[in-house]
Design a protein around this motif. Sequence first.
Motif, PDB file in Angstrom:
ATOM      1  N   LYS A 111      -8.102 -55.132 -40.839  1.00 32.43           N
ATOM      2  CA  LYS A 111      -7.676 -56.637 -41.299  1.00 32.43           C
ATOM      3  C   LYS A 111      -6.530 -56.811 -40.752  1.00 32.43           C
ATOM      4  N   GLY A 112      -6.338 -58.027 -39.806  1.00 34.64           N
ATOM      5  CA  GLY A 112      -5.219 -58.656 -39.292  1.00 34.64           C
ATOM      6  C   GLY A 112      -5.346 -58.165 -37.788  1.00 34.64           C
ATOM      7  N   ARG A 113      -6.165 -57.129 -37.375  1.00 34.51           N
ATOM      8  CA  ARG A 113      -6.313 -56.976 -35.688  1.00 34.51           C
ATOM      9  C   ARG A 113      -7.653 -57.353 -35.273  1.00 34.51           C
ATOM     10  N   PHE A 114      -8.517 -57.120 -36.327  1.00 37.25           N
ATOM     11  CA  PHE A 114     -10.149 -57.519 -35.815  1.00 37.25           C
ATOM     12  C   PHE A 114     -10.717 -58.525 -36.861  1.00 37.25           C
ATOM     13  N   THR A 115     -11.448 -59.516 -35.867  1.00 38.54           N
ATOM     14  CA  THR A 115     -11.882 -60.432 -36.477  1.00 38.54           C
ATOM     15  C   THR A 115     -13.365 -60.322 -36.031  1.00 38.54           C
TER      16      THR A 115
ATOM     17  N   SER B  34      -7.109 -55.668 -25.661  1.00 35.53           N
ATOM     18  CA  SER B  34      -8.210 -56.408 -26.489  1.00 35.53           C
ATOM     19  C   SER B  34      -9.335 -56.177 -25.796  1.00 35.53           C
ATOM     20  N   LEU B  35     -10.532 -56.151 -26.823  1.00 31.45           N
ATOM     21  CA  LEU B  35     -11.866 -56.204 -26.400  1.00 31.45           C
ATOM     22  C   LEU B  35     -12.780 -57.187 -27.347  1.00 31.45           C
ATOM     23  N   ARG B  36     -13.816 -57.735 -26.594  1.00 28.80           N
ATOM     24  CA  ARG B  36     -14.585 -58.566 -27.418  1.00 28.80           C
ATOM     25  C   ARG B  36     -15.834 -57.954 -27.550  1.00 28.80           C
ATOM     26  N   LEU B  37     -16.502 -57.251 -28.483  1.00 25.63           N
ATOM     27  CA  LEU B  37     -17.794 -56.832 -28.634  1.00 25.63           C
ATOM     28  C   LEU B  37     -18.740 -57.744 -29.065  1.00 25.63           C
TER      29      LEU B  37
ATOM     30  N   LEU C 250     -17.249 -59.075 -32.380  1.00 24.69           N
ATOM     31  CA  LEU C 250     -16.004 -58.339 -32.957  1.00 24.69           C
ATOM     32  C   LEU C 250     -14.959 -58.531 -32.048  1.00 24.69           C
ATOM     33  N   GLN C 251     -14.015 -59.133 -32.557  1.00 28.41           N
ATOM     34  CA  GLN C 251     -12.874 -59.321 -31.659  1.00 28.41           C
ATOM     35  C   GLN C 251     -11.639 -58.463 -31.938  1.00 28.41           C
TER      36      GLN C 251
ATOM     37  N   GLY D  48     -19.926 -55.082 -24.399  1.00 30.26           N
ATOM     38  CA  GLY D  48     -18.544 -55.287 -24.401  1.00 30.26           C
ATOM     39  C   GLY D  48     -17.514 -54.294 -24.370  1.00 30.26           C
ATOM     40  N   GLY D  49     -18.269 -53.085 -24.404  1.00 33.53           N
ATOM     41  CA  GLY D  49     -17.277 -51.937 -24.704  1.00 33.53           C
ATOM     42  C   GLY D  49     -16.686 -51.579 -23.511  1.00 33.53           C
ATOM     43  N   GLY D  50     -15.821 -50.569 -23.477  1.00 31.02           N
ATOM     44  CA  GLY D  50     -15.154 -50.214 -22.170  1.00 31.02           C
ATOM     45  C   GLY D  50     -13.819 -49.406 -22.473  1.00 31.02           C
TER      46      GLY D  50
END
Length: 120
Positions: free
Chosen positions: A65-69, A17-20, A81-82, A8-10
């Motif tokens: 915290k607040g940016r990544f989930t 946004s990216l979702r790993l 990892l969103q 999911g990287g790039g």
Amino acid sequence: QVQLVESGGGLVQAGGSLRLSCAASGRTFSTYPMGWFRQAPGKEREFVAAINRVGGNTMYADSMKGRFTISRDNAKNAVYLQMNSLKPEDTAVYYCARGWGTNHREYGYWGQGTQVTVSS
């Protein structure tokens, strides 16, 4: 033996946004606590987030915290990892690993990593 593969990287622009994804495979059918770390060129490996085996408890580095989930789907043996509102300083190789805590030396199995590059 547990095997972990990140994807999911790039390349993404700042603010994007990216979702790993981290896919786990192997002979074991157990679930484990999982974490994400990152390492930028010339920097130490840095804790990002962790999630317990069920998914009801998480921890984050203060800057994330607040940016990544972090989340997981145990039926798919996957951890995610969103990443939102990405910044150039988020550029790094991102790794998933089995364990719980903020110290990378407390984790056992590691994936090979996926590159995330954030442009200005």
